[in-house]
Design an enzyme around this catalytic site. Structure first.
Site, PDB file in Angstrom:
ATOM      1  CD  GLU A 296      49.808   5.985  81.378  1.00 46.03           C
ATOM      2  OE1 GLU A 296      50.230   5.218  80.403  1.00 46.03           O
ATOM      3  OE2 GLU A 296      50.328   7.110  81.596  1.00 46.03           O
TER       4      GLU A 296
ATOM      5  CB  CYS B 127      55.365   2.352  81.719  1.00 42.75           C
ATOM      6  SG  CYS B 127      55.498   4.025  83.242  1.00 42.75           S
TER       7      CYS B 127
ATOM      8  CG  HIS C  12      54.808   8.576  82.700  1.00 43.56           C
ATOM      9  ND1 HIS C  12      54.954   6.938  82.509  1.00 43.56           N
ATOM     10  CD2 HIS C  12      56.080   9.082  82.290  1.00 43.56           C
ATOM     11  CE1 HIS C  12      56.464   6.792  82.157  1.00 43.56           C
ATOM     12  NE2 HIS C  12      56.576   7.767  82.093  1.00 43.56           N
TER      13      HIS C  12
ATOM     14  CB  CYS D 205      51.930   4.646  84.669  1.00 44.93           C
ATOM     15  SG  CYS D 205      51.930   6.244  83.762  1.00 44.93           S
TER      16      CYS D 205
END
Length: 182
Positions: A113, A139, A111, A142
């Protein structure tokens, strides 16, 4: 010589106040200057630009970690270093018919992040106390990492179907704001 009409210089400050950054200035010739984006808008636009590097076929996500109006690290979603991108081999999640927001571990990508955090770590940049600007709501995976890294504030543009993420941010005292971009 300091122009007495320039309140920022007259006040002796190096940076801009929020109101100065958000309002147009009028030079001596009377022609109004263009409006500058707020800092939040500026950093969200940088996140949107980072997302253009994404190799995900489903959702292009970009993230920017900032502290004291300084960019610390950026990230976008895509396969790990040295691993084929979904652009090359197709989307595993599509092949397995996995709905959005479920089974995060069944994906080739990292991801945005997470990639921003990894970039900060690789380059020895501390991110405790930082603000995350992201194209999408983080999410829960994260969220847990961001909470443990000491990120204190999150600004995002697009929602994501993950109620547990929002609940964890609230419990940890992380400020979260959904923003609009022009």
């Amino acid at each position: 010589m300091i122009d007495p009409g320039d309140k920022r210089r007259a006040a002796g400050t190096v940076g801009e106040s929020a109101s100065a950054a958000d309002s147009p200035t009028v030079p001596a010739d009377g022609v109004a200057a263009r409006e500058r984006p707020s800092w939040d808008t500026y950093f969200l636009q940088l996140a949107r630009q980072a997302a253009t590097r994404s190799t995900c076929l489903r959702r292009q996500v970009g993230a920017v970690l900032v502290r004291d109006r300084r960019v610390l690290a950026t990230g976008y979603n895509g396969a790990p270093r040295g691993v084929a991108h979904c652009l090359e081999v197709g989307c595993l999640r599509e092949q397995l018919a996995i709905p959005s927001g479920e089974r995060h571990e069944l994906c080739r990508a990292i991801h945005a992040e997470q990639n921003a955090i990894i970039q900060a770590a690789v380059h020895g940049v501390a991110i405790e106390g930082a603000t995350l600007y992201c194209t999408h709501q983080p999410c829960v995976l994260c969220a847990k990492v961001l909470i443990n890294c000491g990120v204190r504030e999150i600004h995002y543009v697009e929602g994501y179907p993950d109620e547990l993420s929002a609940a964890m941010f609230a419990e940890a005292g992380v400020a979260v704001a959904k923003e609009e971009l022009p």
